[in-house]
Motif scaffolding. Structure first.
Motif, PDB file in Angstrom:
ATOM      1  N   CYS A 286       0.850  -1.188   0.000  1.00 43.33           N
ATOM      2  CA  CYS A 286       0.000   0.000   0.000  1.00 43.33           C
ATOM      3  C   CYS A 286       0.887   1.240   0.000  1.00 43.33           C
ATOM      4  O   CYS A 286       1.767   1.375   0.852  1.00 43.33           O
ATOM      5  N   GLU A 287       0.618   2.128  -0.936  1.00 39.86           N
ATOM      6  CA  GLU A 287       1.410   3.350  -1.092  1.00 39.86           C
ATOM      7  C   GLU A 287       0.509   4.545  -0.805  1.00 39.86           C
ATOM      8  O   GLU A 287      -0.534   4.707  -1.435  1.00 39.86           O
ATOM      9  N   LYS A 288       0.927   5.373   0.166  1.00 38.01           N
ATOM     10  CA  LYS A 288       0.099   6.503   0.597  1.00 38.01           C
ATOM     11  C   LYS A 288       0.896   7.795   0.525  1.00 38.01           C
ATOM     12  O   LYS A 288       2.043   7.849   0.954  1.00 38.01           O
ATOM     13  N   LYS A 289       0.255   8.830   0.000  1.00 42.95           N
ATOM     14  CA  LYS A 289       0.877  10.149  -0.112  1.00 42.95           C
ATOM     15  C   LYS A 289       1.025  10.775   1.271  1.00 42.95           C
ATOM     16  O   LYS A 289       0.117  10.695   2.103  1.00 42.95           O
ATOM     17  N   VAL A 290       2.178  11.386   1.502  1.00 42.48           N
ATOM     18  CA  VAL A 290       2.407  12.162   2.721  1.00 42.48           C
ATOM     19  C   VAL A 290       2.785  13.585   2.314  1.00 42.48           C
ATOM     20  O   VAL A 290       3.190  13.829   1.178  1.00 42.48           O
ATOM     21  N   TYR A 291       2.683  14.495   3.255  1.00 44.96           N
ATOM     22  CA  TYR A 291       2.789  15.913   2.911  1.00 44.96           C
ATOM     23  C   TYR A 291       4.011  16.612   3.474  1.00 44.96           C
ATOM     24  O   TYR A 291       4.205  17.801   3.232  1.00 44.96           O
ATOM     25  N   HIS A 292       4.824  15.913   4.232  1.00 45.33           N
ATOM     26  CA  HIS A 292       6.100  16.484   4.665  1.00 45.33           C
ATOM     27  C   HIS A 292       7.044  15.349   5.003  1.00 45.33           C
ATOM     28  O   HIS A 292       6.670  14.179   5.006  1.00 45.33           O
ATOM     29  N   ASP A 293       8.276  15.682   5.253  1.00 39.36           N
ATOM     30  CA  ASP A 293       9.312  14.668   5.470  1.00 39.36           C
ATOM     31  C   ASP A 293       9.476  14.274   6.934  1.00 39.36           C
ATOM     32  O   ASP A 293      10.465  13.645   7.300  1.00 39.36           O
ATOM     33  N   ASP A 294       8.525  14.629   7.760  1.00 37.92           N
ATOM     34  CA  ASP A 294       8.628  14.328   9.188  1.00 37.92           C
ATOM     35  C   ASP A 294       7.558  13.335   9.612  1.00 37.92           C
ATOM     36  O   ASP A 294       6.980  13.447  10.687  1.00 37.92           O
ATOM     37  N   ARG A 295       7.246  12.402   8.735  1.00 40.07           N
ATOM     38  CA  ARG A 295       6.382  11.265   8.998  1.00 40.07           C
ATOM     39  C   ARG A 295       5.000  11.660   9.490  1.00 40.07           C
ATOM     40  O   ARG A 295       4.610  11.377  10.615  1.00 40.07           O
ATOM     41  N   ASP A 296       4.225  12.306   8.634  1.00 42.65           N
ATOM     42  CA  ASP A 296       2.850  12.625   9.029  1.00 42.65           C
ATOM     43  C   ASP A 296       1.959  11.387   9.064  1.00 42.65           C
ATOM     44  O   ASP A 296       0.888  11.405   9.656  1.00 42.65           O
ATOM     45  N   VAL A 297       2.402  10.278   8.439  1.00 35.78           N
ATOM     46  CA  VAL A 297       1.757   8.975   8.591  1.00 35.78           C
ATOM     47  C   VAL A 297       2.860   8.013   9.005  1.00 35.78           C
ATOM     48  O   VAL A 297       3.828   7.823   8.278  1.00 35.78           O
ATOM     49  N   GLU A 298       2.728   7.414  10.158  1.00 36.02           N
ATOM     50  CA  GLU A 298       3.788   6.538  10.683  1.00 36.02           C
ATOM     51  C   GLU A 298       3.616   5.128  10.125  1.00 36.02           C
ATOM     52  O   GLU A 298       2.521   4.578  10.152  1.00 36.02           O
ATOM     53  N   PHE A 299       4.702   4.556   9.617  1.00 30.28           N
ATOM     54  CA  PHE A 299       4.674   3.246   8.950  1.00 30.28           C
ATOM     55  C   PHE A 299       3.986   2.160   9.779  1.00 30.28           C
ATOM     56  O   PHE A 299       3.053   1.509   9.310  1.00 30.28           O
ATOM     57  N   ILE A 300       4.498   1.926  10.959  1.00 28.68           N
ATOM     58  CA  ILE A 300       4.019   0.810  11.783  1.00 28.68           C
ATOM     59  C   ILE A 300       2.549   0.984  12.133  1.00 28.68           C
ATOM     60  O   ILE A 300       1.750   0.045  12.021  1.00 28.68           O
ATOM     61  N   MET A 301       2.181   2.194  12.518  1.00 28.43           N
ATOM     62  CA  MET A 301       0.790   2.448  12.890  1.00 28.43           C
ATOM     63  C   MET A 301      -0.139   2.283  11.688  1.00 28.43           C
ATOM     64  O   MET A 301      -1.237   1.732  11.812  1.00 28.43           O
TER      65      MET A 301
END
Length: 125
Positions: free
Chosen positions: A44-59
């Protein structure tokens, strides 16, 4: 320079499905009409909006896995390990499973494969 950043999660889960029209459409593989087991591999590939992990991988991976269990989990549940029982996809193809995930989680792309071999990839264009 314009860029887009996506995160990618990968995991696999045991499941069953079938292809009811297999005998009619593809007689050579008519056995696919019967319920059969795979280790389904998900990407699953999800767009994020900054380089400080706005969506955390494990979660995020846990959220997707939990959703699959809630929606397609079988009755063969184990109270001590929710990931130890198979998913039941019925007549859903890899394409259909990937599309459900793409739409529900607002993904950029989703790939679902059978046993890490044959796969379907759905993506936003």
């Amino acid at each position: 320079m314009n860029t887009q950043t996506n995160i990618i999660i990968r995991f696999q889960m045991e499941g069953f499905h079938n292809f009811p029209k297999a005998a009619e459409l593809f007689p050579e593989v008519s056995f696919l009409a019967d319920r059969h087991r795979h280790m389904f591999h998900f990407e699953c590939e999800k767009k994020v909006y900054h380089d400080d992990r706005d969506v955390e991988f494990i979660m995020f991976k846990r959220e997707v896995q939990s959703w699959l269990i809630d929606k397609y989990g079988s009755d063969e549940r184990s109270d001590y390990n929710p990931f130890s029982y198979p998913l039941e996809f019925g007549a859903m193809s890899c394409e259909a499973i990937a599309r459900k995930l793409l739409e529900f989680f607002d993904l950029e792309s989703c790939t679902v494969s059978e046993d890490g071999e044959n796969a379907a990839k759905i993506f936003v264009i």
